[in-house]
Design an enzyme around this catalytic site. Sequence first.
Site, PDB file in Angstrom:
ATOM      1  N   LYS A 178      -2.880   4.133   1.033  1.00 55.35           N
ATOM      2  CA  LYS A 178      -3.009   3.794   2.449  1.00 55.35           C
ATOM      3  C   LYS A 178      -3.487   4.987   3.291  1.00 55.35           C
ATOM      4  O   LYS A 178      -3.485   6.138   2.841  1.00 55.35           O
ATOM      5  CB  LYS A 178      -1.660   3.278   2.954  1.00 55.35           C
ATOM      6  CG  LYS A 178      -1.248   1.918   2.350  1.00 55.35           C
ATOM      7  CD  LYS A 178       0.086   1.469   2.932  1.00 55.35           C
ATOM      8  CE  LYS A 178       0.467   0.071   2.451  1.00 55.35           C
ATOM      9  NZ  LYS A 178       1.762  -0.356   3.037  1.00 55.35           N
ATOM     10  N   TYR A 228      -3.544  -8.966   4.908  1.00 58.02           N
ATOM     11  CA  TYR A 228      -2.099  -9.052   5.156  1.00 58.02           C
ATOM     12  C   TYR A 228      -1.722 -10.330   5.914  1.00 58.02           C
ATOM     13  O   TYR A 228      -0.683 -10.362   6.591  1.00 58.02           O
ATOM     14  CB  TYR A 228      -1.625  -7.831   5.936  1.00 58.02           C
ATOM     15  CG  TYR A 228      -1.264  -6.628   5.069  1.00 58.02           C
ATOM     16  CD1 TYR A 228      -0.246  -6.716   4.120  1.00 58.02           C
ATOM     17  CD2 TYR A 228      -1.911  -5.403   5.210  1.00 58.02           C
ATOM     18  CE1 TYR A 228       0.113  -5.624   3.336  1.00 58.02           C
ATOM     19  CE2 TYR A 228      -1.556  -4.300   4.428  1.00 58.02           C
ATOM     20  CZ  TYR A 228      -0.536  -4.426   3.496  1.00 58.02           C
ATOM     21  OH  TYR A 228      -0.159  -3.342   2.721  1.00 58.02           O
ATOM     22  N   ASN A 258       3.645   4.089   4.733  1.00 56.51           N
ATOM     23  CA  ASN A 258       4.381   4.321   3.492  1.00 56.51           C
ATOM     24  C   ASN A 258       3.481   4.522   2.271  1.00 56.51           C
ATOM     25  O   ASN A 258       3.877   4.237   1.145  1.00 56.51           O
ATOM     26  CB  ASN A 258       5.418   3.212   3.273  1.00 56.51           C
ATOM     27  CG  ASN A 258       4.784   1.841   3.196  1.00 56.51           C
ATOM     28  OD1 ASN A 258       3.566   1.711   3.287  1.00 56.51           O
ATOM     29  ND2 ASN A 258       5.597   0.827   3.029  1.00 56.51           N
ATOM     30  N   HIS A 275       0.330   0.445  -1.256  1.00 57.04           N
ATOM     31  CA  HIS A 275       0.589  -0.999  -1.338  1.00 57.04           C
ATOM     32  C   HIS A 275       0.507  -1.404  -2.799  1.00 57.04           C
ATOM     33  O   HIS A 275      -0.313  -0.864  -3.545  1.00 57.04           O
ATOM     34  CB  HIS A 275      -0.466  -1.806  -0.556  1.00 57.04           C
ATOM     35  CG  HIS A 275      -0.515  -3.253  -0.972  1.00 57.04           C
ATOM     36  ND1 HIS A 275       0.346  -4.182  -0.451  1.00 57.04           N
ATOM     37  CD2 HIS A 275      -1.258  -3.895  -1.906  1.00 57.04           C
ATOM     38  CE1 HIS A 275       0.111  -5.356  -1.045  1.00 57.04           C
ATOM     39  NE2 HIS A 275      -0.863  -5.203  -1.926  1.00 57.04           N
ATOM     40  N   GLU A 333      -5.394 -10.605  -4.584  1.00 54.70           N
ATOM     41  CA  GLU A 333      -5.719  -9.298  -4.007  1.00 54.70           C
ATOM     42  C   GLU A 333      -6.811  -8.576  -4.804  1.00 54.70           C
ATOM     43  O   GLU A 333      -7.652  -7.888  -4.228  1.00 54.70           O
ATOM     44  CB  GLU A 333      -4.446  -8.449  -3.922  1.00 54.70           C
ATOM     45  CG  GLU A 333      -3.469  -9.027  -2.897  1.00 54.70           C
ATOM     46  CD  GLU A 333      -2.129  -8.309  -2.840  1.00 54.70           C
ATOM     47  OE1 GLU A 333      -1.940  -7.322  -3.585  1.00 54.70           O
ATOM     48  OE2 GLU A 333      -1.271  -8.745  -2.049  1.00 54.70           O
TER      49      GLU A 333
HETATM   50  P1  RTP Z   1       3.119  -3.616   0.567  1.00 48.65           P
HETATM   51  O1  RTP Z   1       2.945  -5.114   0.726  1.00 48.65           O
HETATM   52  O2  RTP Z   1       2.258  -2.813   1.489  1.00 48.65           O
HETATM   53  O3  RTP Z   1       2.989  -3.194  -0.878  1.00 48.65           O
HETATM   54  O4  RTP Z   1       4.627  -3.213   0.935  1.00 48.65           O
HETATM   55  P2  RTP Z   1       5.966  -3.990   0.616  1.00 48.65           P
HETATM   56  O5  RTP Z   1       5.710  -5.189  -0.242  1.00 48.65           O
HETATM   57  O6  RTP Z   1       6.940  -2.965   0.127  1.00 48.65           O
HETATM   58  O7  RTP Z   1       6.426  -4.438   2.069  1.00 48.65           O
HETATM   59  P3  RTP Z   1       6.061  -5.783   2.892  1.00 48.65           P
HETATM   60  O8  RTP Z   1       7.361  -6.371   3.356  1.00 48.65           O
HETATM   61  O9  RTP Z   1       5.114  -6.634   2.135  1.00 48.65           O
HETATM   62  O10 RTP Z   1       5.337  -5.185   4.184  1.00 48.65           O
HETATM   63  C1  RTP Z   1       3.986  -4.850   4.151  1.00 48.65           C
HETATM   64  C2  RTP Z   1       3.770  -3.540   4.846  1.00 48.65           C
HETATM   65  O11 RTP Z   1       3.993  -3.689   6.244  1.00 48.65           O
HETATM   66  C3  RTP Z   1       4.495  -2.469   6.786  1.00 48.65           C
HETATM   67  N1  RTP Z   1       5.812  -2.707   7.367  1.00 48.65           N
HETATM   68  N2  RTP Z   1       6.184  -2.157   8.501  1.00 48.65           N
HETATM   69  N3  RTP Z   1       7.687  -1.341  10.740  1.00 48.65           N
HETATM   70  C4  RTP Z   1       8.233  -2.189   9.892  1.00 48.65           C
HETATM   71  O12 RTP Z   1       9.340  -2.639  10.018  1.00 48.65           O
HETATM   72  C5  RTP Z   1       7.429  -2.573   8.726  1.00 48.65           C
HETATM   73  N4  RTP Z   1       7.837  -3.388   7.763  1.00 48.65           N
HETATM   74  C6  RTP Z   1       6.803  -3.457   6.904  1.00 48.65           C
HETATM   75  C7  RTP Z   1       4.595  -1.476   5.634  1.00 48.65           C
HETATM   76  O13 RTP Z   1       3.371  -0.722   5.598  1.00 48.65           O
HETATM   77  C8  RTP Z   1       4.713  -2.397   4.450  1.00 48.65           C
HETATM   78  O14 RTP Z   1       4.352  -1.738   3.257  1.00 48.65           O
HETATM   79 MG    MG Z   2       4.222  -6.651   0.226  1.00 51.61          MG
END
Ligand code: RTP
Ligand code: MG
Length: 140
Positions: free
Chosen positions: A11, A51, A114, A117, A128
């Site tokens: 990212k 997304y 973070n 992804h 994806e």
């Molecule tokens: P990713 O899809 O990016 O691999 O991450 P993930 O599954 O661990 O998390 P997900 O719940 O799918 O959320 C996607 C991305 O959105 C951003 N995020 N920001 N500020 C917040 O509360 C928040 N929550 C999620 C993060 O960049 C997350 O990786």
């Molecule tokens: Mg995710």
Amino acid sequence: MAIERTLSIIKPDATKRNLTGKIVAKFEDAGLRVVASKRIHLTPAQAGEFYAEHKERGFYGELVAYMASEPVVVQVLEGEGAIAKNREVMGATDPAAAAEGTIRKEFALSKGENSVHGSDSPASAAREIAFFFSGLELVG
Ligand code: RTP
Ligand code: MG
């Protein structure tokens, strides 16, 4: 366990801080092979479509703007149980909750910024990978 492919994105916070090589080394050390890779700069529309599952979430607008803010490196990783293994190497979404040795523990700045992804299921991996790569670009 079956050989799988999964989609990984390094990212903007990580490409900006020149961490691409260190992050790829973590994947390779875990036994994942990079079978496709490219550096691109997403438009807000492309980031929003990628997304789309998070459209209703409060952080969606911020997430889309962030993902389009700087270049990203999109990659296809291959290996035994690659989808779960990649998520394990990445660590929890929030770096404060991520385990020692994971990419997010080591490099992530916050829950939003973070560093990586990873696809979360076989269905999302298929979607994806097809979002970014044609079959000809996957070189196993
Ligand atoms: P990713 O899809 O990016 O691999 O991450 P993930 O599954 O661990 O998390 P997900 O719940 O799918 O959320 C996607 C991305 O959105 C951003 N995020 N920001 N500020 C917040 O509360 C928040 N929550 C999620 C993060 O960049 C997350 O990786
Ligand atoms: Mg995710």
